[in-house]
Design a protein around this motif. Structure first.
Motif: not given
Length: 301
Positions: A182-196
């Motif tokens: 995800l570095a340097g690009r746009a990310a929504g809540w759906d992607e963030l929800a799967g991260e640590c």
């Protein structure tokens, strides 16, 4: 009357437990017990009810609390006047004395060292002591007189006995290691929800808000690790283990050096910086100078 007994009484009334009081005053719990019993004997009335849920002031204890705080404030004023020659050095007109400032880890490691360095140049006889504390500890410190000023990263400070003034807003930034997907690009809540996520300890307003949002997403099971140190969270993220959300000032150097990269995540509202002091306690000239310098520095940031 021994004012140490009053300080222990005030701390216990605010903390609600003998254990927390002993920890706050760096005393053995047995010493706290003896001091409270001594004060109750001297005043001739019980000051606390020992309940299963904690220690609660009696009606007499509640009546005594404000008076005890006033006595401690008068003692602090007397000591400051004696130690600082009335807060003025007769030879050079320089303000003297000690000023205890409490703030969260993020401000202690970023903006405040520069403020203290500036004050040492302009007011060399003013001893500014910086304490890294949580919001709850800062509030307790203002009430017991261990702190003169606190800087809180909070949307609002609702305690009626404290006087808060918003002096700035700190922008927040999502960051990841340079090699993170995800570095340097746009990310929504759906992607963030799967991260640590590695975030600051519970009680940190912006971290708590992020965790609540992630946990409230439908079907989301976020992996959250909390640290008492921002440096620990930042180091885990730099090692590629996940993401964090921090005040931008705490990661600017790492972003510049390429050890971290910003993530264009959902909008994160800047967190207010509140300058807080006790409403009724004496605000010494030295504390006023520190407050003015903090206000000026944060306004210019």
């Amino acid at each position: 009357m021994d004012t140490r007994l009053l300080r222990t009484f005030v701390t216990l009334a605010r903390a609600g437990s003998f254990t927390a009081t002993a920890r706050a005053l760096h005393l053995a719990q047995s010493t706290v017990t003896v001091q409270i019993r001594t004060l109750e004997k001297e005043l001739g009335t019980p000051l606390f009810d020992r309940m299963p849920s904690g220690t609660v002031p009696t009606r007499a204890g509640l009546r005594l609390l404000e008076e005890a705080e006033a006595v401690l404030d008068a003692v602090a004023r007397l000591r400051a006047t004696a130690a600082a020659g009335g807060q003025r050095d007769m030879a050079g007109g320089t303000t003297e004395g000690q000023v205890a400032v409490g703030a969260g880890d993020s401000l202690c490691s970023s903006r405040l060292p520069g403020v203290i360095a500036s004050l040492r140049r302009t007011h060399p006889r003013l001893d500014v002591q910086l304490h890294a504390v949580s919001t709850a500890t800062a509030v307790d410190g203002l009430r017991t007189g261990r702190l003169d000023i606190a800087l809180l990263l909070e949307p609002e400070v609702g305690e009626s006995d404290l006087l808060a003034r918003r002096i700035a807003d700190e922008p927040l930034t999502y960051v990841a290691a340079p090699g993170h997907p995800l570095a340097g690009r746009a990310a929504g809540w759906d992607e963030l929800a799967g991260e640590c996520f590695f975030v600051h300890e519970e009680g940190c307003s912006y971290s708590d808000r992020l965790v609540r949002t992630l946990q409230g997403l439908p079907g989301a099971h976020p992996r959250i690790t909390r640290f008492g140190s921002i440096d620990a969270a930042r180091s885990c993220v730099a090692a590629g283990l996940g993401l964090t959300l921090l005040p931008r000032v705490t990661v600017e150097h790492h972003l510049h050096e390429g050890r971290l990269t910003a993530v264009d995540g959902p909008e994160a509202q800047p967190v207010p910086v509140q300058l807080v002091r006790h409403r009724r306690r004496w605000f010494a000239p030295g504390a006023q100078i520190v407050a003015e310098e903090l206000t000026r520095t944060f306004a210019a940031a």
